[in-house]
Design a protein around this motif. Structure first.
Motif, PDB file in Angstrom:
ATOM      1  N   GLN A  78       6.043   6.103   1.359  1.00 18.60           N
ATOM      2  CA  GLN A  78       6.937   4.947   1.395  1.00 18.60           C
ATOM      3  C   GLN A  78       6.308   3.728   0.724  1.00 18.60           C
ATOM      4  O   GLN A  78       7.015   2.873   0.201  1.00 18.60           O
ATOM      5  CB  GLN A  78       7.278   4.572   2.843  1.00 18.60           C
ATOM      6  N   ASN A  79       4.980   3.653   0.758  1.00 18.63           N
ATOM      7  CA  ASN A  79       4.282   2.466   0.262  1.00 18.63           C
ATOM      8  C   ASN A  79       3.173   2.864  -0.716  1.00 18.63           C
ATOM      9  O   ASN A  79       1.990   2.767  -0.400  1.00 18.63           O
ATOM     10  CB  ASN A  79       3.679   1.684   1.440  1.00 18.63           C
ATOM     11  N   PRO A  80       3.527   3.313  -1.911  1.00 20.93           N
ATOM     12  CA  PRO A  80       2.512   3.800  -2.858  1.00 20.93           C
ATOM     13  C   PRO A  80       1.577   2.718  -3.377  1.00 20.93           C
ATOM     14  O   PRO A  80       0.571   3.040  -4.016  1.00 20.93           O
ATOM     15  CB  PRO A  80       3.358   4.387  -3.999  1.00 20.93           C
ATOM     16  N   SER A  81       1.873   1.449  -3.100  1.00 20.62           N
ATOM     17  CA  SER A  81       0.979   0.389  -3.571  1.00 20.62           C
ATOM     18  C   SER A  81      -0.196   0.141  -2.626  1.00 20.62           C
ATOM     19  O   SER A  81      -1.062  -0.687  -2.915  1.00 20.62           O
ATOM     20  CB  SER A  81       1.752  -0.924  -3.764  1.00 20.62           C
ATOM     21  N   LEU A  82      -0.243   0.844  -1.486  1.00 18.01           N
ATOM     22  CA  LEU A  82      -1.356   0.667  -0.557  1.00 18.01           C
ATOM     23  C   LEU A  82      -2.673   1.046  -1.220  1.00 18.01           C
ATOM     24  O   LEU A  82      -2.747   2.031  -1.963  1.00 18.01           O
ATOM     25  CB  LEU A  82      -1.145   1.514   0.700  1.00 18.01           C
ATOM     26  N   ARG A  83      -3.714   0.279  -0.919  1.00 19.87           N
ATOM     27  CA  ARG A  83      -5.042   0.537  -1.475  1.00 19.87           C
ATOM     28  C   ARG A  83      -6.089   0.452  -0.369  1.00 19.87           C
ATOM     29  O   ARG A  83      -6.149  -0.532   0.386  1.00 19.87           O
ATOM     30  CB  ARG A  83      -5.384  -0.467  -2.584  1.00 19.87           C
ATOM     31  N   ALA A  84      -6.909   1.490  -0.259  1.00 21.28           N
ATOM     32  CA  ALA A  84      -8.035   1.501   0.673  1.00 21.28           C
ATOM     33  C   ALA A  84      -9.288   1.112  -0.090  1.00 21.28           C
ATOM     34  O   ALA A  84      -9.631   1.733  -1.094  1.00 21.28           O
ATOM     35  CB  ALA A  84      -8.201   2.889   1.287  1.00 21.28           C
ATOM     36  N   MET A  85      -9.978   0.061   0.396  1.00 21.19           N
ATOM     37  CA  MET A  85     -11.124  -0.493  -0.345  1.00 21.19           C
ATOM     38  C   MET A  85     -12.465   0.052   0.130  1.00 21.19           C
ATOM     39  O   MET A  85     -13.362   0.305  -0.675  1.00 21.19           O
ATOM     40  CB  MET A  85     -11.114  -2.020  -0.219  1.00 21.19           C
ATOM     41  N   TYR A  86     -12.620   0.233   1.427  1.00 19.29           N
ATOM     42  CA  TYR A  86     -13.889   0.707   1.977  1.00 19.29           C
ATOM     43  C   TYR A  86     -13.677   1.076   3.437  1.00 19.29           C
ATOM     44  O   TYR A  86     -12.651   0.729   4.055  1.00 19.29           O
ATOM     45  CB  TYR A  86     -14.990  -0.359   1.867  1.00 19.29           C
ATOM     46  N   SER A  87     -14.640   1.772   3.998  1.00 17.63           N
ATOM     47  CA  SER A  87     -14.652   2.090   5.414  1.00 17.63           C
ATOM     48  C   SER A  87     -15.525   1.075   6.138  1.00 17.63           C
ATOM     49  O   SER A  87     -16.529   0.618   5.593  1.00 17.63           O
ATOM     50  CB  SER A  87     -15.212   3.500   5.628  1.00 17.63           C
TER      51      SER A  87
END
Length: 326
Positions: free
Chosen positions: A107-116
């Motif tokens: 639903q939200n393909p613009s989500l970005r994971a930067m780090y843990s």
């Protein structure tokens, strides 16, 4: 303080409704007017349990302010709500589990994971009703869609329980202890304080932690591509604060407990225990992280949450924080 993981996996946690409690700086309810990242405070979505202690410490100890950041922490009871708020612009950054984030990618393909910023195989626990002594005795398991659900699947699989032989009852974390007490479910796999609640009410016992069956969660710092493109310097400043805040939590659990109690009214001893069970620290996402994420995608495809393969290579920013390493 929990043992280190070389993997690149991730979480979220807690109740069913959006909660807000005033903190030392300014936690605000999620229903307030959306802040403009260009002219208003930077709004960061967090949960309502001890796994968010680094954010509470950074807020109340003035670490965000010292870094020149005007931050509001916005509290959500469920991880999916926080990710939705990010996608709709209510907040600009969020702490979220890999399982929650990945479920939202379609639903939200613009989500970005930067780090843990944390990982644990101890914080999520398997709770079984008194009289139910093993996985083979389970007939009904309570699940919260997302991390709880996949953790339950891994637990049953590790114990040789055939898929489909156990009925699942979807509910909120706050519902689980009552359902267990009434005998409506035989167990659940959840984060604190819900395992401790079952022990306190005398209705259940802890039989395992997820690390016992080689399952670890990570929390990711996530945002959206449009915001990050315009605000990368701000995002890196937040990361630097979290480096210091996670170190502070690890070295001083009592300070973390006080900050968490002020923010979300979690008892000090629960946070101190959580700090012992969770390994807090900012780490880059790696190729191994993508492998783990793909296993989560495969699970979601199996149960019909995802029908198509999300673009993990775009959503997960490998080595994004590398240039900040010392």
């Amino acid at each position: 303080m929990a043992w280190r993981s070389i993997l690149g996996k991730v979480t979220l946690a807690s109740a069913a409704v959006v909660l807000t409690v005033s903190t030392g700086a300014c936690s605000r309810p999620a229903t307030q007017t959306t802040a403009d990242s260009a002219g208003g405070p930077l709004r960061i979505a967090v949960g309502i349990d001890a796994s968010y202690a680094p954010f509470f410490v950074a807020d109340q100890e003035g670490m965000f302010a010292d870094a020149g950041l005007d931050v509001e922490l916005v509290q959500f009871g469920r991880g999916g709500e926080a990710v939705d708020a990010l996608a709709t612009g209510q907040v600009q950054l969020a702490g979220s589990s890999d399982t929650t984030t990945i479920a939202q990618l379609r639903q939200n393909p613009s989500l970005r994971a930067m780090y843990s910023y944390e990982v644990s195989g101890d914080y999520l626990k398997v709770v079984l009703r008194n009289g139910v002594d093993s996985a083979a005795d389970i007939r009904k398991m309570g699940i919260v869609p997302g991390l709880s659900q996949i953790s339950t699947d891994r637990y049953l699989q590790a114990n040789g329980v055939p898929a489909g032989s156990v009925e699942t009852v979807s509910a909120t974390p706050t519902d689980m202890p009552a359902l267990l007490d009434r005998g409506d479910i035989d167990g659940y796999v959840l984060w604190e304080p819900w395992p401790a609640t079952a022990l306190a009410q005398g209705s259940g016992h802890i039989t395992a932690v997820t690390g016992d069956f080689d399952w670890f969660y990570h929390h990711w710092a996530i945002t959206t591509e449009p915001w990050l493109d315009q605000n990368e310097g701000t995002a890196r400043a937040v990361a630097r604060v979290l480096v210091d805040a996670t170190a502070r939590v690890e070295s001083d659990p009592r300070t973390a407990a006080a900050a968490t109690r002020t923010a979300v009214n979690v008892a000090d001893d629960q946070t101190v225990t959580a700090v012992d069970e969770i390994n807090f620290g900012v780490e880059n996402l790696t190729d191994k992280s993508i492998e783990t994420a793909q296993s989560i995608v495969d699970f979601y495809k199996k149960i019909g949450v995802l029908s198509e393969q999300p673009d993990l290579a775009s959503a997960m920013l490998l080595d994004w924080y590398q240039e900040e390493k010392k």
